[in-house]
Design an enzyme around this catalytic site. Structure first.
Site, PDB file in Angstrom:
ATOM      1  N   SER A   1      51.439  35.757  36.856  1.00  0.00           N
ATOM      2  CA  SER A   1      52.355  35.775  38.005  1.00  0.00           C
ATOM      3  C   SER A   1      52.662  34.357  38.464  1.00  0.00           C
ATOM      4  O   SER A   1      53.541  34.142  39.280  1.00  0.00           O
ATOM      5  CB  SER A   1      51.717  36.546  39.158  1.00  0.00           C
ATOM      6  OG  SER A   1      50.621  35.803  39.661  1.00  0.00           O
ATOM      7  N   GLY A   2      51.869  33.393  37.968  1.00  0.00           N
ATOM      8  CA  GLY A   2      52.044  32.025  38.419  1.00  0.00           C
ATOM      9  C   GLY A   2      51.194  31.724  39.638  1.00  0.00           C
ATOM     10  O   GLY A   2      51.138  30.601  40.106  1.00  0.00           O
ATOM     11  N   GLY A   3      50.520  32.754  40.167  1.00  0.00           N
ATOM     12  CA  GLY A   3      49.615  32.554  41.295  1.00  0.00           C
ATOM     13  C   GLY A   3      48.296  31.964  40.811  1.00  0.00           C
ATOM     14  O   GLY A   3      48.117  31.722  39.614  1.00  0.00           O
TER      15      GLY A   3
ATOM     16  N   HIS B   1      21.940  42.057  58.244  1.00  0.00           N
ATOM     17  CA  HIS B   1      22.658  41.612  57.037  1.00  0.00           C
ATOM     18  C   HIS B   1      22.687  40.080  56.965  1.00  0.00           C
ATOM     19  O   HIS B   1      23.535  39.456  57.601  1.00  0.00           O
ATOM     20  CB  HIS B   1      24.095  42.144  57.050  1.00  0.00           C
ATOM     21  CG  HIS B   1      24.158  43.609  56.781  1.00  0.00           C
ATOM     22  ND1 HIS B   1      24.203  44.129  55.515  1.00  0.00           N
ATOM     23  CD2 HIS B   1      24.135  44.667  57.616  1.00  0.00           C
ATOM     24  CE1 HIS B   1      24.225  45.439  55.572  1.00  0.00           C
ATOM     25  NE2 HIS B   1      24.183  45.802  56.843  1.00  0.00           N
TER      26      HIS B   1
ATOM     27  N   GLU C   1      23.717  38.317  54.626  1.00  0.00           N
ATOM     28  CA  GLU C   1      24.828  37.852  53.792  1.00  0.00           C
ATOM     29  C   GLU C   1      26.128  37.650  54.559  1.00  0.00           C
ATOM     30  O   GLU C   1      27.036  36.993  54.064  1.00  0.00           O
ATOM     31  CB  GLU C   1      25.061  38.830  52.620  1.00  0.00           C
ATOM     32  CG  GLU C   1      25.628  40.200  52.978  1.00  0.00           C
ATOM     33  CD  GLU C   1      24.590  41.208  53.470  1.00  0.00           C
ATOM     34  OE1 GLU C   1      23.495  40.781  53.872  1.00  0.00           O
ATOM     35  OE2 GLU C   1      24.872  42.414  53.472  1.00  0.00           O
TER      36      GLU C   1
ATOM     37  N   GLY D   1      23.464  50.348  52.411  1.00  0.00           N
ATOM     38  CA  GLY D   1      24.158  51.536  51.907  1.00  0.00           C
ATOM     39  C   GLY D   1      24.349  52.503  53.050  1.00  0.00           C
ATOM     40  O   GLY D   1      23.672  52.386  54.074  1.00  0.00           O
TER      41      GLY D   1
ATOM     42  N   CYS E   1      18.792  46.069  55.108  1.00  0.00           N
ATOM     43  CA  CYS E   1      19.269  47.245  55.829  1.00  0.00           C
ATOM     44  C   CYS E   1      18.771  48.537  55.157  1.00  0.00           C
ATOM     45  O   CYS E   1      17.582  48.798  55.147  1.00  0.00           O
ATOM     46  CB  CYS E   1      20.789  47.186  55.936  1.00  0.00           C
ATOM     47  SG  CYS E   1      21.405  48.215  57.248  1.00  0.00           S
ATOM     48  N   TYR E   2      19.651  49.326  54.532  1.00  0.00           N
ATOM     49  CA  TYR E   2      19.183  50.526  53.819  1.00  0.00           C
ATOM     50  C   TYR E   2      18.098  50.145  52.804  1.00  0.00           C
ATOM     51  O   TYR E   2      17.108  50.870  52.628  1.00  0.00           O
ATOM     52  CB  TYR E   2      20.364  51.185  53.096  1.00  0.00           C
ATOM     53  CG  TYR E   2      19.992  52.423  52.317  1.00  0.00           C
ATOM     54  CD1 TYR E   2      19.819  53.648  52.953  1.00  0.00           C
ATOM     55  CD2 TYR E   2      19.798  52.368  50.930  1.00  0.00           C
ATOM     56  CE1 TYR E   2      19.465  54.785  52.236  1.00  0.00           C
ATOM     57  CE2 TYR E   2      19.451  53.498  50.208  1.00  0.00           C
ATOM     58  CZ  TYR E   2      19.286  54.704  50.866  1.00  0.00           C
ATOM     59  OH  TYR E   2      18.935  55.830  50.155  1.00  0.00           O
TER      60      TYR E   2
ATOM     61  N   ASP F   1      45.164  33.138  40.631  1.00  0.00           N
ATOM     62  CA  ASP F   1      44.243  33.904  39.786  1.00  0.00           C
ATOM     63  C   ASP F   1      44.705  33.951  38.331  1.00  0.00           C
ATOM     64  O   ASP F   1      43.936  33.656  37.412  1.00  0.00           O
ATOM     65  CB  ASP F   1      44.083  35.333  40.318  1.00  0.00           C
ATOM     66  CG  ASP F   1      43.745  35.348  41.800  1.00  0.00           C
ATOM     67  OD1 ASP F   1      43.180  34.344  42.276  1.00  0.00           O
ATOM     68  OD2 ASP F   1      44.045  36.350  42.476  1.00  0.00           O
ATOM     69  N   SER F   2      45.980  34.318  38.132  1.00  0.00           N
ATOM     70  CA  SER F   2      46.423  34.447  36.739  1.00  0.00           C
ATOM     71  C   SER F   2      46.580  33.068  36.094  1.00  0.00           C
ATOM     72  O   SER F   2      46.407  32.932  34.882  1.00  0.00           O
ATOM     73  CB  SER F   2      47.703  35.272  36.639  1.00  0.00           C
ATOM     74  OG  SER F   2      48.728  34.685  37.391  1.00  0.00           O
ATOM     75  N   SER F   3      46.845  32.028  36.893  1.00  0.00           N
ATOM     76  CA  SER F   3      46.946  30.687  36.300  1.00  0.00           C
ATOM     77  C   SER F   3      45.562  30.198  35.853  1.00  0.00           C
ATOM     78  O   SER F   3      45.426  29.590  34.787  1.00  0.00           O
ATOM     79  CB  SER F   3      47.527  29.686  37.297  1.00  0.00           C
ATOM     80  OG  SER F   3      48.795  30.104  37.709  1.00  0.00           O
TER      81      SER F   3
ATOM     82  N   LYS G   1      38.065  34.694  45.923  1.00  0.00           N
ATOM     83  CA  LYS G   1      39.162  33.736  45.772  1.00  0.00           C
ATOM     84  C   LYS G   1      38.671  32.287  45.677  1.00  0.00           C
ATOM     85  O   LYS G   1      39.109  31.523  44.823  1.00  0.00           O
ATOM     86  CB  LYS G   1      40.089  33.875  46.975  1.00  0.00           C
ATOM     87  CG  LYS G   1      41.397  33.180  46.825  1.00  0.00           C
ATOM     88  CD  LYS G   1      42.226  33.971  45.889  1.00  0.00           C
ATOM     89  CE  LYS G   1      43.654  33.762  45.855  1.00  0.00           C
ATOM     90  NZ  LYS G   1      44.333  34.849  45.162  1.00  0.00           N
TER      91      LYS G   1
END
Ligand code: XMP
Length: 517
Positions: A227-229, A172, A174, A55, A82-83, A231-233, A373
């Site tokens: 959108s056909g992309g 970090h 990660e 943070g 870290c923080y 994510d939405s598919s 993604k």
């Protein structure tokens, strides 16, 4: 069966969802909880372990995020990053101060030496690079803790109280820059917290379907912004699984799609057993965008107009205020749009629905909003989508509007569409598409002088962009072979009227972003 869960307590760092994602990569379910809600979340369903994130604050500043000290008496292992590490030290009798001289402040890659007797570093090399980003210094380590890693500049890069299962690292683990970082997180999960790693994308899929069914109810309907992309598919497939024909997918062709794209999306979805609607809205979008130059303003207008189209379609299909709107929003959209304490990088279109549109529905469903993604792609595979669909390169909701710098016109959109098509065609022909995560053309607003035949030209400069990335949060520019760039450049300048100069974008993200606007 008791669910193995890790709680990531969020103190406002940049990489918090990345920590969650690493935990999921280790096949352990996890939830990110704001630090203010710590005790409620930890007592409702006690997790196997807790991770304190980084943070921007300084623990000795009373205004910085603090944690309820009761968290240290729950008997649950804690990893502070870290923080989060400094918070652990500060609360358990250590002392953290601002680094007095530059040598105690550490940023970037740091050679680090580990005590592999500590469970966090068990089985890992004794030396490795870690990614540091802290200006504060742990002057005194709490009494029950011992040192578990050091660097040349800092004696206490990692601390541990193995008895209580408390670990703190100043770096970090990660981020990709830390060597063996995920292995350290895995050690915390498996060796310290006793997780067995039974969580799979299949579980996410099942629980997402179950919670969608519960939220939508027996009768509820959903209008999906498609959108056909990717994510939405993927979301269409998830919702179709959850509620079948109570789902209506609305694909808005805003006139800013790539060449042939509207027809391709329609063709693909007509084959699915779902209600599919295509709305031709070119006029509507282009007139709203007329003369608008500012990127955020373009995004705002497009986001709002999408909302109004969805509202109109909902009316047309009798979708009421007992029904839902769904969007394929994913985590980078949320974080880059500046939610929580994060800075606004750019407002992704799906974060810009007008309030009156949102109010028109019972709620907005965004079940992918905590995934990256590549996790969405894994979910798509789990749902049986084709590799071709799952691996499609992303195309942003605002489409070519954010690839035409300055004001958008139909003429410019047509010019860009042709140039972008040639770029994509040549990349595919050369088989380079498999090496690129995303590639497209940008019509810059810059004009320059050229000579064609015997005449002077004063036309637009087109920029080509190609990147490699997995999560789209960071990206490198792609090394497209020079000869291929030459072919593309030659074809575009010859075949597309209005373009007389081509440049290739060689900036990574950060400091640039993938899209230009
Ligand atoms: P940036 O430009 O932020 O892009 O580095 C990261 C990824 O997100 C896509 N992108 C969007 N996708 N709506 C979307 O659906 C948007 O408003 C939007 N803006 C950027 C971009 O294409 C890249 O894959």
């Amino acid at each position: 069966m008791e669910r193995e869960k890790i709680v990531v307590l969020d103190f406002g760092g940049q990489y918090n969802q990345l920590i969650a994602r690493r935990v999921r990569e280790c096949n352990v379910y996890c939830e990110v909880v704001p630090y203010q809600k710590a005790m409620a979340a930890l007592t409702a369903e006690p997790p196997k372990g807790i991770i304190f994130t980084g943070g921007p604050g300084s623990v000795y500043d009373p205004a910085s995020p603090q944690v309820d000290p009761a968290v240290f008496s729950l008997g649950i292992p804690i990893l502070g990053i870290c923080y989060g590490c400094q918070l652990l030290a500060h609360n358990l009798g250590g002392r953290v101060t601002a680094a007095q001289d530059d040598s105690a402040r550490e940023y970037g890659k740091t050679e680090t030496y580990f005590d592999t007797g500590c469970r966090l570093f068990r089985g890992l090399p004794e030396k490795g690079v870690t990614w540091m980003s802290h200006g504060d210094y742990m002057e005194k380590v709490p009494d029950s803790f011992r040192l578990a890693a050091h660097s040349d500049a800092c004696p206490n890069v990692a601390i541990c109280d193995e008895e209580r299962g408390f670990y703190g690292v100043q770096f970090h683990p990660e981020v990709n820059h830390t060597e063996n970082g995920t292995a350290m997180i895995r050690n915390f999960l498996y060796e310290v917290c006793g997780c067995t790693g039974s969580w799979r994308m299949e579980d996410f899929c099942k629980s997402a379907i179950a919670s969608l069914r519960e939220e939508i109810g027996e009768e509820g309907r959903v209008l999906l912004a498609l959108s056909g992309g990717v994510d939405s598919s993927v979301l269409a497939a998830l919702l179709a699984e959850a509620i079948g024909h109570r789902l209506t997918c609305v694909f808005v062709d805003h006139g800013l799609m790539r060449k042939n794209e509207g027809d391709e999306v329609e063709e693909a979805f007509r084959k699915w057993d779902v209600n599919f609607v295509r709305v031709d809205a070119e006029e509507r979008f282009l007139s709203k965008l007329s003369g608008v130059e500012d990127p955020q303003e373009k995004r705002r207008i497009i986001g709002a107009e999408f909302g109004y189209v969805f509202r109109d379609e909902a009316e047309r299909f009798g979708i009421t205020n007992r029904d839902f709107l769904a969007q394929g929003t994913i985590y980078p959209d949320v974080i880059e749009s500046g939610e929580g304490d994060a800075d606004v990088i750019k407002s992704h279109h799906n974060r810009l629905l007008p309030p009156e549109v949102v109010a028109r529905f019972k709620g907005v469903l965004e079940p992918l909003s905590l995934l990256f993604k590549d996790e969405v792609r894994a979910l798509g595979r789990e749902l049986g989508l084709s590799e071709q669909l799952v691996m499609r390169q992303p195309f942003p909701g605002p489409g070519l509007a954010i690839r035409i710098l300055g004001a958008v016109t139909k003429e410019k959109a047509d010019t860009l569409r042709e140039a972008d098509y040639i770029f994509r065609e040549e990349i595919a022909r050369a088989g380079e598409d498999k090496n690129l995560s995303q590639y497209f053309a940008v019509l810059t607003n810059a004009r320059s002088v050229g000579v064609m035949g015997d005449g002077r030209t004063y036309d637009y400069t087109l920029a080509l962009r190609g990147v490699t990335t997995t999560d789209f949060m960071t990206a490198d520019w792609a090394r497209i072979p020079y000869d291929l760039l030459q072919t593309i450049s030659g074809r575009i300048v010859n075949e597309v009227k209005g373009i007389n100069r081509i440049v290739y974008d060689i900036t990574s993200k950060p400091p640039a972003t993938i899209e230009w606007e």
